[in-house]
Design an enzyme around this catalytic site. Structure first.
Site, PDB file in Angstrom:
ATOM      1  N   LYS A 192      -6.606  -2.763   0.062  1.00 43.06           N
ATOM      2  CA  LYS A 192      -6.648  -3.163  -1.347  1.00 43.06           C
ATOM      3  C   LYS A 192      -5.249  -3.151  -1.974  1.00 43.06           C
ATOM      4  O   LYS A 192      -4.863  -4.091  -2.675  1.00 43.06           O
ATOM      5  CB  LYS A 192      -7.580  -2.194  -2.099  1.00 43.06           C
ATOM      6  N   ARG A 267     -15.354   2.559 -13.000  1.00 38.10           N
ATOM      7  CA  ARG A 267     -16.081   3.288 -11.960  1.00 38.10           C
ATOM      8  C   ARG A 267     -17.553   3.469 -12.332  1.00 38.10           C
ATOM      9  O   ARG A 267     -18.354   3.889 -11.502  1.00 38.10           O
ATOM     10  CB  ARG A 267     -15.462   4.674 -11.751  1.00 38.10           C
ATOM     11  N   ARG A 306      -4.062   5.237  11.168  1.00 35.49           N
ATOM     12  CA  ARG A 306      -3.066   5.487  10.129  1.00 35.49           C
ATOM     13  C   ARG A 306      -2.737   6.981  10.074  1.00 35.49           C
ATOM     14  O   ARG A 306      -1.588   7.373   9.903  1.00 35.49           O
ATOM     15  CB  ARG A 306      -3.631   5.012   8.782  1.00 35.49           C
ATOM     16  N   ARG A 312      -1.329  12.111   7.045  1.00 31.34           N
ATOM     17  CA  ARG A 312      -2.224  12.465   5.941  1.00 31.34           C
ATOM     18  C   ARG A 312      -3.456  13.149   6.510  1.00 31.34           C
ATOM     19  O   ARG A 312      -4.180  12.587   7.327  1.00 31.34           O
ATOM     20  CB  ARG A 312      -2.669  11.196   5.197  1.00 31.34           C
ATOM     21  N   ARG A 324     -15.646   9.666   2.609  1.00 31.22           N
ATOM     22  CA  ARG A 324     -14.940   8.884   1.576  1.00 31.22           C
ATOM     23  C   ARG A 324     -15.517   7.468   1.485  1.00 31.22           C
ATOM     24  O   ARG A 324     -15.658   6.921   0.382  1.00 31.22           O
ATOM     25  CB  ARG A 324     -13.436   8.820   1.888  1.00 31.22           C
TER      26      ARG A 324
END
Ligand code: IMP
Ligand code: MG
Length: 371
Positions: A192, A267, A306, A312, A324
């Site tokens: 995104k 949201r 990633r 991360r 998530r």
């Protein structure tokens, strides 16, 4: 469509229709002014074309003069005094037919009325090819009207935009480019952020990332930022009206924007309503919700990949990743429904190269203008 300076204009009134209106006006003027030896007073520059057409159709003796409306600084405190530049005729005791291209607010008419009265004319009538009733603020009677038109900016048939367009034989009106306001969604790992950056450049949109806006306002301790922080410090959610005020401030910072990409907002359905209200307050609307669609397994694979390079922590654990993604679908389901109902939901296949995905989104955006 034509372009004059920086603006685009689209065809609005055909020459045929204009001619029919002029024919009718001329018939009315012939009926009222035969044997009266009137003076036609064309108001330059705009009226040169319609004046010529009307005067050609007058079937008896008449005189013709053209004037320009000017102003000079008065010697008294009264400020600007209107004058007619180029008036060589004595109009005293004459029947005058003022020919205007367009009457908009009527300010020009007010000046003409004052001046003609001071010239002691026997009487005068107003003929105008176009009249905008919604813009008209005076109550001088308009005796001959070609066409009433909405309060749009037009060019052609004598009328100009900054000097251009007077020669056009039909009327064009300003094309109102609709803003492209996107609500961009995508599950974690869908790309995104990458797409927002590319689209922002390609369509000259302003990217409003709610997260960034919050951080900016809190870091700079703006009034809104301090307000938001007071809720966060207590462990409360920031109320929607505070968030929407921050977004409004961002929108207001970009009055020339061709549109916005909203990222991270709305949201909830209530926030979607609030965004709709904000857009309508700015005379525009949300054009589309674009949601990147990527299969869960592909996302998991991408994010794990990633995680290996970024370090991360939340990208390293498969169960955290799956959660998530699940949260994303739970959150967006209601918004998908909201925008589906408005016929504004566009799911876009988010698997492929950056260019391929941009291409798919572009097809959606390019079709919005015609909608
Ligand atoms: P008024 O507001 O009636 O005094 O009109 C002022 C002048 O604005 C007109 O004589 C035109 O020169 C110009 N004008 C008003 N509306 C338009 C338009 O739509 N296109 C081009 N010129 C316009
Ligand atoms: Mg004019």
């Amino acid at each position: 469509m034509i372009q004059l300076h920086d603006l685009k204009f689209e065809p609005f009134i055909s020459e045929e229709k204009i001619t029919a209106s002029i024919d009718r006006m001329a018939r009315e003027i012939n009926r009222d002014f035969k044997d009266k030896n009137p003076v036609f007073l064309g108001v330059l520059n705009g009226a040169f074309m319609v004046a010529s057409e009307i005067i050609k159709r007058f079937e008896d003796n008449c005189e013709v003069t053209f004037v320009k409306l000017g102003s000079y600084e008065g010697t008294s405190t009264s400020g600007n005094v209107e004058t007619l530049i180029g008036l060589s005729h004595s109009l005293e005791g004459r029947e005058v037919i003022v020919i205007e291209d367009i009457v908009d607010t009527g300010n020009t008419l007010a000046a003409i009325d004052r001046i003609l009265k001071s010239k002691k004319v026997a009487g005068y009538k107003i003929a105008t090819l176009f009249f905008k009733p919604e813009a008209y603020k005076k109550d001088y009677k308009i005796d001959y009207t070609g066409m009433e038109i909405p309060n749009d900016f037009i060019v052609g048939y004598g009328l100009d935009y900054d000097g251009l367009g007077r020669n056009l034989t039909q009327i064009y009106k300003l094309k109102q480019e609709r803003m492209t306001n996107l609500v961009l969604f995508g599950p974690p790992g869908a790309g995104k952020g990458t797409q927002a950056t590319v689209l922002k450049e390609k369509y000259q949109l302003v990217h409003i990332s709610t997260g960034d806006v919050f951080r900016y306002n809190i870091k700079n301790a703006t009034e809104l930022g301090r307000n938001a922080k007071s809720f966060m410090d207590k462990g409360h959610l920031v109320p929607d009206d505070v968030t929407i005020s921050m977004l409004e401030a961002e929108v207001d910072k970009n009055p020339e924007a061709k549109g916005f990409i909203f990222d991270g907002f709305p949201r909830t359905a209530a926030q979607a309503e609030a965004l709709a209200d904000l857009m309508s307050k700015k005379n525009t609307e949300v054009s589309a919700m674009i949601a990147l669609e990527v299969d869960d397994e592909v996302l998991v694979e991408r994010l794990l990949g990633r995680g290996k390079t970024s370090g991360r922590a939340d990208d390293a654990d498969e169960s955290i990743i799956r959660n998530r993604i699940k949260v994303y679908y739970e959150e967006t389901a209601i918004l998908k429904q909201y925008y589906l109902k408005e016929d504004k939901y566009y799911g876009v296949n988010g698997v492929g190269s950056v260019e391929e995905i941009t291409q798919r989104i572009s097809e959606v955006i390019d079709n919005l203008q015609g909608k």
